[in-house]
Design a protein around this motif. Structure first.
Motif, PDB file in Angstrom:
ATOM      1  N   ALA A  25       0.797  -1.236   0.000  1.00  0.00           N
ATOM      2  CA  ALA A  25       0.000   0.000   0.000  1.00  0.00           C
ATOM      3  C   ALA A  25       0.828   1.282   0.000  1.00  0.00           C
ATOM      4  CB  ALA A  25      -0.947  -0.018   1.198  1.00  0.00           C
ATOM      5  N   LYS A  26       1.857   1.340   0.838  1.00  0.00           N
ATOM      6  CA  LYS A  26       2.591   2.610   0.940  1.00  0.00           C
ATOM      7  C   LYS A  26       3.693   2.721  -0.112  1.00  0.00           C
ATOM      8  CE  LYS A  26       2.085   3.809   5.815  1.00  0.00           C
ATOM      9  NZ  LYS A  26       2.236   2.591   6.658  1.00  0.00           N
ATOM     10  N   LEU A  27       4.467   1.648  -0.239  1.00  0.00           N
ATOM     11  CA  LEU A  27       5.685   1.721  -1.065  1.00  0.00           C
ATOM     12  C   LEU A  27       5.388   1.734  -2.559  1.00  0.00           C
ATOM     13  CD1 LEU A  27       8.799   1.724  -0.790  1.00  0.00           C
ATOM     14  CD2 LEU A  27       8.720  -0.781  -0.700  1.00  0.00           C
ATOM     15  N   TYR A  28       4.423   0.958  -2.989  1.00  0.00           N
ATOM     16  CA  TYR A  28       4.109   0.836  -4.431  1.00  0.00           C
ATOM     17  C   TYR A  28       2.596   0.971  -4.633  1.00  0.00           C
ATOM     18  CZ  TYR A  28       8.704  -1.551  -4.310  1.00  0.00           C
ATOM     19  OH  TYR A  28      10.010  -1.899  -4.102  1.00  0.00           O
ATOM     20  N   PRO A  29       2.099   2.208  -4.722  1.00  0.00           N
ATOM     21  CA  PRO A  29       0.644   2.409  -4.691  1.00  0.00           C
ATOM     22  C   PRO A  29      -0.071   2.365  -6.058  1.00  0.00           C
ATOM     23  CG  PRO A  29       1.772   4.509  -4.505  1.00  0.00           C
ATOM     24  CD  PRO A  29       2.841   3.468  -4.632  1.00  0.00           C
ATOM     25  N   PHE A  30       0.499   1.648  -7.030  1.00  0.00           N
ATOM     26  CA  PHE A  30      -0.142   1.548  -8.364  1.00  0.00           C
ATOM     27  C   PHE A  30      -0.140   0.077  -8.797  1.00  0.00           C
ATOM     28  CE2 PHE A  30       2.330   5.532  -8.123  1.00  0.00           C
ATOM     29  CZ  PHE A  30       1.303   6.457  -8.177  1.00  0.00           C
ATOM     30  N   ILE A  71       4.543   0.069 -14.876  1.00  0.00           N
ATOM     31  CA  ILE A  71       3.643   0.649 -13.864  1.00  0.00           C
ATOM     32  C   ILE A  71       2.461   1.282 -14.584  1.00  0.00           C
ATOM     33  CG2 ILE A  71       3.343   2.260 -11.925  1.00  0.00           C
ATOM     34  CD1 ILE A  71       6.353   2.471 -11.678  1.00  0.00           C
ATOM     35  N   ILE A  72       1.263   1.078 -14.039  1.00  0.00           N
ATOM     36  CA  ILE A  72       0.067   1.755 -14.555  1.00  0.00           C
ATOM     37  C   ILE A  72      -0.435   2.667 -13.438  1.00  0.00           C
ATOM     38  CG2 ILE A  72      -2.178   1.442 -15.667  1.00  0.00           C
ATOM     39  CD1 ILE A  72      -1.269  -1.554 -16.011  1.00  0.00           C
ATOM     40  N   PHE A  73      -0.415   3.950 -13.735  1.00  0.00           N
ATOM     41  CA  PHE A  73      -0.788   4.953 -12.729  1.00  0.00           C
ATOM     42  C   PHE A  73      -2.304   5.182 -12.782  1.00  0.00           C
ATOM     43  CE2 PHE A  73       3.620   6.116 -14.026  1.00  0.00           C
ATOM     44  CZ  PHE A  73       4.258   6.000 -12.808  1.00  0.00           C
ATOM     45  N   TRP A  74      -3.049   4.242 -12.266  1.00  0.00           N
ATOM     46  CA  TRP A  74      -4.513   4.334 -12.364  1.00  0.00           C
ATOM     47  C   TRP A  74      -5.063   5.572 -11.671  1.00  0.00           C
ATOM     48  CZ3 TRP A  74      -7.100   1.550 -15.751  1.00  0.00           C
ATOM     49  CH2 TRP A  74      -6.602   0.293 -16.132  1.00  0.00           C
ATOM     50  N   LYS A  75      -4.461   5.909 -10.510  1.00  0.00           N
ATOM     51  CA  LYS A  75      -4.978   7.053  -9.740  1.00  0.00           C
ATOM     52  C   LYS A  75      -3.820   7.971  -9.420  1.00  0.00           C
ATOM     53  CE  LYS A  75      -8.501   4.453  -7.313  1.00  0.00           C
ATOM     54  NZ  LYS A  75      -8.573   3.575  -6.160  1.00  0.00           N
ATOM     55  N   GLU A  76      -4.125   9.237  -9.196  1.00  0.00           N
ATOM     56  CA  GLU A  76      -3.078  10.148  -8.791  1.00  0.00           C
ATOM     57  C   GLU A  76      -2.665   9.829  -7.361  1.00  0.00           C
ATOM     58  OE1 GLU A  76      -3.617  14.265 -10.268  1.00  0.00           O
ATOM     59  OE2 GLU A  76      -2.664  14.732  -8.340  1.00  0.00           O
ATOM     60  N   GLU A  77      -1.389   9.838  -7.121  1.00  0.00           N
ATOM     61  CA  GLU A  77      -0.887   9.455  -5.794  1.00  0.00           C
ATOM     62  C   GLU A  77       0.513  10.037  -5.675  1.00  0.00           C
ATOM     63  OE1 GLU A  77      -0.429   8.504  -2.509  1.00  0.00           O
ATOM     64  OE2 GLU A  77      -2.071   7.137  -3.000  1.00  0.00           O
ATOM     65  N   LYS A  78       0.659  10.997  -4.812  1.00  0.00           N
ATOM     66  CA  LYS A  78       1.922  11.757  -4.758  1.00  0.00           C
ATOM     67  C   LYS A  78       3.024  11.037  -3.986  1.00  0.00           C
ATOM     68  CE  LYS A  78       0.781  15.432  -7.082  1.00  0.00           C
ATOM     69  NZ  LYS A  78       1.053  15.135  -8.494  1.00  0.00           N
ATOM     70  N   SER A  79       2.691   9.957  -3.310  1.00  0.00           N
ATOM     71  CA  SER A  79       3.677   9.365  -2.410  1.00  0.00           C
ATOM     72  C   SER A  79       4.708   8.494  -3.136  1.00  0.00           C
ATOM     73  CB  SER A  79       2.966   8.540  -1.340  1.00  0.00           C
ATOM     74  OG  SER A  79       2.374   7.416  -1.959  1.00  0.00           O
TER      75      SER A  79
END
Ligand code: DGY
Length: 420
Positions: A25-30, A71-79
């Motif tokens: 969840a935290k390290l790889y959020p896509f 990687i597929i960036f389905w959602k925006e996630e700044k972390s």
């Protein structure tokens, strides 16, 4: 499901973002490419429909040129860093944005297993994915082996999925990092820095991202000019295995065209794999294609030669005895790098730690070469690491302590599907 399996399933469900699963969840959020494919095996144990969704969502991000991104960036996630703006693929990938490179194509091997569970039930879903797999595998040969040598190159360590392997140290030393810097790594905000690649590695990773972005991910320019251009046994073994699984699936579904194309590609990869054999090292090793140099050590990718297809008996025997010697030097196998080598680092990511999904692939290859005791030893090691240290990203082969991300999807998947 009970006990360990129940907890493993809870991790997969907790990392489910609706049709795709994040590795941690935290390290790889896509969605990550080979993580996703391997996670489908875990879902298949308790929810086959969800397993298919996982590979369907992965392949839905295929580029027009056939590449399936890492990687597929389905959602925006700044972390996470580097995000979509660093990759600069928005025009190519359309929606959602993706990275500009690929990862080991384990998907066909996974899908063949999902199909084999119940051919009648899954025939239509598999038939829809077949042309995508065919185009992706063809992309590997066109884009990453344009000279027809029979080995595919990676243009970035991330493409191998084994980011900071000592094999990359020398090829990366030729990559110009001028002007790279001033970026903020996010991974070391989350994970102890001793368990991650060094800053100097990241400068090189970012220089290669800049190279790809500057040429708009043009595969001709990359093949001709990319300063990092390396063929390695893990990627090549997984692709070769994937072709043979694609052939089997295409035959089962009566798609003769795809079976014929995959057969031709398999023959080319089968012949080319020999380029990775080093008599000096006594195994399959990385080949720097720009300099024609073999790496000087074995890695866990070397053992995947047995996963790729039949290894000639004398070599298979040598490999099994060297692998046994590796295991005898550590408490828990299989280390990702030669434990006797001076560059071995027991907790730093791919420079020593044990990875559950690599263990599964190694054990699968060993069984296919009659090495069932060794395969069983690796399976037991994997489960005891999980029992001792939970579903971590990877494990120290010396102490068994967990490293990197927590509640890690592919570790949970491998436990459910194979080790428990
Ligand atoms: C990372 O961010 O560490 C990943 O391994 C890149 O794929």
């Amino acid at each position: 499901l009970h006990g360990t399996n129940k907890r493993a399933a809870e991790i997969l469900l907790g990392n489910d973002r609706g049709g795709y699963t994040v590795p941690s969840a935290k390290l790889y959020p896509f969605q990550w490419n080979w993580d996703s494919a391997l996670v489908a095996l875990g879902f298949s144990v308790f929810d086959p429909d969800r397993a298919w969704q996982e590979v369907e969502s992965l392949l839905s991000a295929q580029w027009d040129n056939g590449m399936v991104p890492h990687i597929i960036f389905w959602k925006e996630e700044k972390s996470y860093f580097p995000g979509p703006e660093q990759w600069g693929t928005t025009d190519i990938a359309k929606a959602p944005p993706t990275s500009g490179i690929t990862q080991p194509p384990v998907a066909a091997t996974v899908i063949e297993r999902l199909l084999a569970e119940d051919i009648d039930a899954h025939r239509d879903r598999a038939a829809k994915l077949l042309p995508k797999l065919d185009r992706w595998h063809q992309w590997f040969l066109d884009a990453r082996d344009p000279d027809g040598r029979g080995v595919v190159a990676i243009m970035h360590p991330w493409e191998s999925g084994r980011d900071n392997l000592p094999d990359w140290d020398r090829p990366l030393s030729f990559v110009d990092t001028t002007g790279i810097g001033g970026y903020h790594r996010r991974d070391t905000d989350i994970v102890n820095k001793d368990e991650r690649p060094k800053n100097n590695d990241y400068d090189h990773y970012m220089a290669l991202v800049r190279f790809g972005r500057d040429c708009n991910w043009n595969t001709d320019i990359i093949a001709r000019d990319c300063p990092f251009w390396v063929a390695e046994p893990g990627m090549n073994a997984i692709l070769r295995r994937a072709e043979s699984d694609l052939i089997r699936m295409a035959r089962c579904l009566g798609n003769d065209d795809i079976a014929a194309r995959a057969t031709a590609r398999f023959a080319r990869l089968d012949a080319g794999f020999e380029l990775l054999w080093s008599e000096t090292v006594g195994g399959y090793v990385t080949l720097d294609l720009r300099r024609g140099e073999h790496a000087i050590g074995l890695t866990s990718g070397s053992w995947l030669a047995m996963f790729a297809g039949p290894v000639e008996p004398a070599r298979a025997t040598t490999m099994a005895s060297t692998l046994t010697h590796w295991l005898d030097q550590v408490e828990h196998g299989v280390p990702s790098f030669d434990p006797a080598h001076e560059l071995f680092d027991s907790i730093r990511y791919w420079r020593g730690p044990v990875w559950a999904m690599i263990n599964w692939m190694i054990a699968t290859g060993l069984i296919e070469h009659g090495e069932t005791d060794l395969a069983e030893r690796i399976r037991r090691d994997t489960q005891s690491l999980i029992d001792q240290s939970d579903f971590r990203e990877y494990f120290c082969p010396v102490t068994g302590r967990g490293g990197g991300g927590t509640d890690f999807s592919w570790t949970a998947s491998m436990s459910l599907y194979w080790a428990a």
